[in-house]
Structures are given as structure tokens and as C-alpha cells.
Design a protein around this motif. Structure first.
Motif, mmCIF file in Angstrom:
data_model
loop_
_atom_site.group_PDB
_atom_site.id
_atom_site.type_symbol
_atom_site.label_atom_id
_atom_site.label_comp_id
_atom_site.label_asym_id
_atom_site.label_seq_id
_atom_site.Cartn_x
_atom_site.Cartn_y
_atom_site.Cartn_z
ATOM 1 N N GLN A 50 -98.852 -66.431 32.587
ATOM 2 C CA GLN A 50 -97.449 -66.543 32.190
ATOM 3 C C GLN A 50 -97.128 -67.951 31.701
ATOM 4 O OE1 GLN A 50 -95.718 -65.028 35.936
ATOM 5 N NE2 GLN A 50 -94.627 -63.502 34.700
ATOM 6 N N THR A 101 -84.962 -68.079 34.586
ATOM 7 C CA THR A 101 -85.879 -66.948 34.534
ATOM 8 C C THR A 101 -86.942 -67.175 33.457
ATOM 9 O OG1 THR A 101 -84.602 -65.687 32.891
ATOM 10 C CG2 THR A 101 -84.021 -65.386 35.226
ATOM 11 N N ALA A 103 -87.802 -65.067 31.140
ATOM 12 C CA ALA A 103 -87.347 -64.562 29.842
ATOM 13 C C ALA A 103 -86.450 -65.570 29.121
ATOM 14 C CB ALA A 103 -86.618 -63.226 30.017
ATOM 15 N N THR A 104 -85.499 -66.153 29.839
ATOM 16 C CA THR A 104 -84.593 -67.106 29.190
ATOM 17 C C THR A 104 -85.322 -68.390 28.804
ATOM 18 O OG1 THR A 104 -83.895 -67.881 31.385
ATOM 19 C CG2 THR A 104 -82.500 -66.239 30.288
#
Length: 416
Positions: A50, A101, A103-104
Motif C-alpha cells: 500500500q 485515510t 483513499a484521500t
């Protein structure tokens, strides 16, 4: 400024200083996530894969926007194109400090890539139009120095600031302070400094692609960027997690590596310009610096793969030195080949392919670290890419001289 070649006007000296500062900020902003990676990975509960995706997300839009950015700087006033991009990327940097997060954070990095995409096509447009061949080594070394000193000071002071205040204040403060660059740019960069050429007379992307040397510069730039982005994105994490350096020692070693790259770029830019001024051909000079830099860097990366800590630090610092001959001459080759009519488009296409390395290197490194638990293969792959780059500067790039676009663009019937 160099004694070789005609003198550079005060206006252009001032513009060159601002451009050097802009790329300095540019590279701090694109590298700051790697500085915060050890803390950010723990806080957001990220895997190495990630983290690799986050480190590469910037390059998705940065690379894809290059062709559009090249068209923009050839079509519109470069002063406003660069100012707009600068505003977008600095605001994105500040916004990073507010995300919570995965995603952000990835979304903000994507926006950062959009903003920064205009920088190098803009630099190429200015240098090809207003700096003669004997000055482009020094002109590009200013960009190379900023490119290296951004990560150098970012790691040196950023690591200390992140350790003391946390990574969120670091991003917020960095983004807001960087906006100070905009007023002098808008005030000191007159529209008349970089006159927009009649773009209707310039070559299209299809004509540029037909040039063998255009593919050579693209491949060579990709190979150069692979090593650069490997260090920018993973070096801080590697030094802390794998070599067990403290944040303070990581900052010093990482900062020194990029500082030496910047110093080497300035020295090599002056030497290359002096050599050309003394009568050597741009082909001989530019290619010699590129090949020496790529081979030396590749050898250092290969040695870093298994070297003990003491030798590793020496090899890492030498890899930084090897980066200088490359950064001071790589884009000078493109600017000479393309000329003012095509420099924006050519650099946009070149930067698009070159910065795919920024998407590949961080993600591939994260995958290999997850699978193997160490950085042995990532270093060896980086070394191999550097050696391939050295070969292509010899075999693929033709003579470093301006393309005669009037001849190249004549209809086929006129050539028969």
C-alpha cells in the motif's frame, strides 16, 4: 554565470533563480511523503505494498499529464501556465496534512501530480528559446541542483521536523510557506521574456515521434528517473527499517546524498559548457557526461545491495555524485535537438515516458520487499536499468544538433 558563451541578461538570471527555486520546492513536495513514510505507515496501518502504491500515485497523473503540459507551454504564456501549476501543487501539499485515510491521501497525491506536470516542459521551453548551447549546461544544472537540494534539505530538516512535531504540521507548513514563491514570479517574469512562437509552424507529436533521437531521450530519461525515484520514494524507509538508522541519521545520510548530487550537477554543468566553448562538439560532450554518470551510478547501486553499513554509506554518497553529470546534460540534449518550436511538446512526450519510472519503481520495490523481506533485488534492478540507460545514450541517440523542422516537415511529394 559561466564565462563560456554570451552573457546572460539580468532578467534571465533572475528568471533562472526563480526556476531553480521552483524545482527545489517541486522536489521537496514530491519527496515529502517518503520522509514521513515510517510514521505514516504505522498511523494509517499500511502494508509495504500500500505504501508503494501511495508513493507511486503521484506519478500516475504526473506522467499522463506531460503531453498536455507540453502542448500548454507551447500554446499559452508560460508565465501563467507555470504559476497555475505551482499553486495547485503547493495547495495539494498543504492539504495532505489534513487527510486520515488511504483513499484521500492517494487522491491528494494524484492532484499533486497534475500541478507539477507543467514544470519541466516550461523549463525546456524557456531554456531552448533563450539560452544558447554553450549556456545550457549551467542553465540545466540550476534545475538539477534544485532537483537534488529539494530532497537533500527535505530529508535533512524534514526528518528532524517530522520527528519533533509530527508529519501533519510538516505538510501543512511546507505547502503554505511555498506560496511565497508566487508573488515574485508574477512580478518579475515579464510576458516578453519568453515570446510564444507561432505554434502552427511547429512539428506535431507525430513528427517528433518519427525522430529516432526522441525515443532515445525518452528511454534514457526513463532509466535516469528509475534510480532517482527509487531513492526519492524508498530511501528514507530503507535506511530506518532495513539499515536501522535513527530518523536523525537517516536525515543526514539521505540529505548528504542529494546535496552531493546538487553540487555535482553545478560543477558538471560548468565543465560541460566550458568544454563545448573550447571547441568540442555537443554530441561528444553531452554523451560523455551521460554515459559516465549512468555507468558510475549503476555500479554504486549494485554495490549498495549487499555492502555493510560503512561501505554502503560511501557508495550511496557516490551514487549522488554520479547523478550530477546526468542532470546537467540530459535535458540540454533535448533542448538542442527540439529547438524553440518543439521543446515543449518534445519534453512533454519525453517526460511522460520518463516518469512512468515513478509509477513502476516505487510499486515494484514495495512488492519485492513484501515478497522477499529485503531490498537486495530492488537495488540490483536499479543498477541494471542504469546500465541499460548508458548503452542507449551511445547506441540510440544520434548527433546532438538541432533538427531542421522545415526540412522534416516538408510534404513527402516535395522530397521525391
Amino acid at each position: 554565470m559561466p564565462k563560456s558563451g554570451p552573457g546572460i541578461s539580468r532578467t534571465l538570471v533572475r528568471v533562472l533563480i526563480l526556476l531553480g527555486l521552483s524545482v527545489f520546492i517541486n522536489y521537496i513536495d514530491r519527496a515529502n511523503l517518503s520522509i514521513a513514510a515510517p510514521l505514516l505507515k504505522v498511523e494509517l496501518h499500511l502494508s509495504a505494498s500500500q505504501l508503494g502504491i501511495l508513493l507511486s500515485a503521484f506519478f500516475w497523473t504526473y506522467a499522463c499529464m506531460q503531453i498536455t503540459a507540453g502542448w500548454l507551454v507551447d500554446r499559452f504564456e508560460v508565465k501563467w501556465v507555470l504559476a497555475t501549476g505551482f499553486f495547485v501543487w503547493t495547495v495539494a501539499t498543504a492539504a495532505t496534512g489534513f487527510v486520515h485515510t488511504f483513499a484521500t491521501l492517494m487522491a491528494v497525491r494524484v492532484v499533486l501530480g497534475i500541478g507539477e506536470s507543467v514544470a519541466y516542459p516550461a523549463y525546456s521551453k524557456i531554456f531552448s528559446a533563450h539560452f544558447v548551447e554553450r549556456q545550457r549546461g549551467v542553465a540545466n544544472s540550476a534545475i538539477g541542483a534544485g532537483q537534488a537540494l529539494g530532497p537533500a534539505l527535505g530529508m535533512l530538516f524534514g526528518g528532524v521536523l517530522v520527528a519533533r512535531f509530527g508529519w501533519r504540521p510538516f505538510f501543512i507548513g511546507l505547502g503554505l510557506l511555498s506560496l511565497i514563491w508566487l508573488p515574485p514570479w508574477l512580478m518579475w517574469m515579464p510576458r516578453s521574456v519568453v515570446p510564444a512562437p507561432d505554434t502552427k509552424r511547429g512539428p506535431k507529436f507525430s513528427e517528433i515521434i518519427r525522430q529516432r533521437s526522441s525515443w532515445g531521450t525518452c528511454i534514457g530519461h526513463f532509466c535516469t528517473n528509475y534510480g532517482l525515484y527509487f531513492l526519492l520514494t524508498w530511501l528514507p524507509y530503507y535506511l530506518v527499517a532495513d539499515r536501522h538508522f535513527s530518523l536523525g541519521r537517516m536525515s543526514k545520510v539521505g540529505g548528504a546524498t542529494f546535496f552531493l548530487a546538487g553540487l555535482s550537477s553545478i560543477v558538471c554543468g560548468r565543465i560541460s559548457d566550458f568544454w563545448i566553448s573550447s571547441g568540442a562538439s555537443p554530441t561528444r560532450v553531452r554523451k560523455t557526461f551521460m554515459v559516465i554518470g549512468m555507468i558510475s551510478g549503476g555500479a554504486c547501486y549494485a554495490g549498495c545491495a549487499a555492502a555493510p553499513d560503512g561501505l554502503f554509506v560511501v557508495l550511496l554518497l557516490l551514487a549522488g555524485v554520479a547523478h550530477g553529470p546526468v542532470t546537467s546534460n540530459l535535458n540540454a540534449i533535448t533542448q538542442t535537438l527540439a529547438g524553440p518550436l518543439a521543446s515543449g511538446r518534445w519534453m512533454g512526450m519525453q517526460n511522460f515516458i520518463a516518469n512512468l519510472a515513478g509509477a513502476v519503481a516505487p510499486a515494484l520495490t514495495g512488492y519485492l520487499v513484501d515478497r522477499t523481506g529485503h531490498f537486495y533485488w530492488p537495488f540490483l534492478i536499479t543498477a541494471s536499468v542504469a546500465f541499460i540507460g548508458a548503452l542507449q545514450w551511445i547506441l540510440v541517440i544520434g548527433a546532438v544538433e538541432p533538427v531542421d523542422w522545415k526540412t522534416e516537415l516538408r510534404p513527402i511529394s516535395a522530397l521525391n
